[in-house]
Design a protein around this motif. Structure first.
Motif, short mmCIF file in Angstrom:
data_model
loop_
_atom_site.label_atom_id
_atom_site.label_comp_id
_atom_site.label_asym_id
_atom_site.label_seq_id
_atom_site.Cartn_x
_atom_site.Cartn_y
_atom_site.Cartn_z
N TRP A 142 0.82 -1.20 0.00
CA TRP A 142 0.00 0.00 0.00
C TRP A 142 0.86 1.26 0.00
O TRP A 142 1.94 1.28 0.59
N ILE A 143 0.33 2.31 -0.62
CA ILE A 143 0.85 3.65 -0.39
C ILE A 143 -0.30 4.44 0.23
O ILE A 143 -1.47 4.18 -0.06
N MET A 144 0.05 5.37 1.11
CA MET A 144 -1.00 6.08 1.85
C MET A 144 -0.65 7.54 1.99
O MET A 144 0.52 7.91 2.08
N GLU A 145 -1.69 8.34 2.03
CA GLU A 145 -1.58 9.75 2.37
C GLU A 145 -2.48 9.96 3.59
O GLU A 145 -3.65 9.60 3.58
N THR B 216 0.25 16.82 6.39
CA THR B 216 0.04 15.70 5.47
C THR B 216 1.32 14.87 5.46
O THR B 216 2.42 15.42 5.32
N HIS B 217 1.16 13.57 5.61
CA HIS B 217 2.30 12.65 5.59
C HIS B 217 2.01 11.50 4.63
O HIS B 217 0.86 11.08 4.48
N LEU B 218 3.08 11.01 4.03
CA LEU B 218 2.98 9.90 3.09
C LEU B 218 3.63 8.67 3.69
O LEU B 218 4.63 8.77 4.40
N PHE B 219 3.06 7.51 3.37
CA PHE B 219 3.55 6.25 3.92
C PHE B 219 3.52 5.18 2.85
O PHE B 219 2.71 5.24 1.91
N LEU B 220 4.37 4.19 3.03
CA LEU B 220 4.22 2.94 2.29
C LEU B 220 4.35 1.82 3.30
O LEU B 220 5.00 1.96 4.33
#
Length: 174
Positions: free
Chosen positions: A59-62, A77-81
Motif C-alpha cells: 500500500w501507499i498512503m496519504e 500531510t504525511h505519506l507512507f508505504l
C-alpha cells in the motif's frame, strides 16, 4: 515517508494528486487536549514501479490531519508505504499510534535532551526509567506542559517528593 527519499516521496505524492481514483479511505475525529482534529487516510495499492524498488510494499498512503490545536489552525500531510495488508481503518489507527509514540519521543528529546546522553550499560536503562517516571509524575500532578512542570520542581525537592508520594486520582476513588 520523509523528504530525504526525494524520488520516492515525489512518486507517492503524485499518486494522490489531481482527480485520481483513491479506492480506500478512512477518517477519524479527535476532540480533546486542546485539539479538534480530523484525520483522513487515503490509500491505494502501490504502483508496480514502487513495488519493484521497495520489495514487499503493498500500500501507499496519504494521511492528512487538519483542524485546530490550542485554537490555532493546524494541517499536516504525511505519506507512507507499507507491506501490511489490512483495512484502511486499521492502517489509520496504526499511523495515529505511531504519531503518538513520536510525540512522546519528541518530548523526551526536546525537554530532557535524551539523545544527548551517553550512558552505557545499565546506566542507560536506569536513566530512561527515571525520565519516564518523572514525565509520568508531572502528568499525574496535572502539568499540561512538561517544560513548566520541570521548571516548577527543578529546584524544589519538597515539591518533587510530594509528587512522588501522591496517589493517582483513580486510586483515591476506591
Amino acid at each position: 515517508m520523509k523528504g530525504n527519499q526525494k524520488t520516492l516521496h515525489r512518486q507517492i505524492r503524485s499518486q494522490f494528486q489531481g482527480k485520481r481514483h483513491i479506492p480506500f479511505v478512512a477518517t477519524d475525529h479527535e476532540i480533546g487536549h486542546g485539539r479538534n482534529i480530523t484525520w483522513a487516510l487515503r490509500a491505494k495499492q502501490a504502483p508496480e514501479h514502487i513495488r519493484e524498488a521497495w520489495i514487499g510494499t503493498s500500500w501507499i498512503m496519504e494521511v492528512t490531519a487538519s483542524g485546530t490545536r490550542d485554537g490555532k489552525p493546524f494541517q499536516a500531510t504525511h505519506l507512507f508505504l507499507t507491506s501490511l495488508r489490512t483495512t484502511p481503518e486499521a492502517l489509520l489507527q496504526l499511523v495515529r499510534d505511531r504519531w503518538s509514540i513520536e510525540g512522546w519521543h519528541w518530548i523526551r528529546d526536546t525537554q530532557l535532551h535524551e539523545d544527548a546522553h551517553r550512558y552505557r550499560g545499565n546506566g542507560a536503562g536506569v536513566m530512561a526509567t527515571l525520565r519516564t517516571a518523572a514525565l509520568n509524575l508531572l502528568r499525574l500532578a496535572g502539568f499540561r506542559s512538561i517544560r513548566s512542570g520541570l521548571q516548577a520542581v527543578m529546584h524544589d525537592i519538597t515539591a518533587l517528593l510530594a509528587m512522588a508520594r501522591r496517589q493517582p486520582r483513580c486510586l483515591l476513588k476506591l
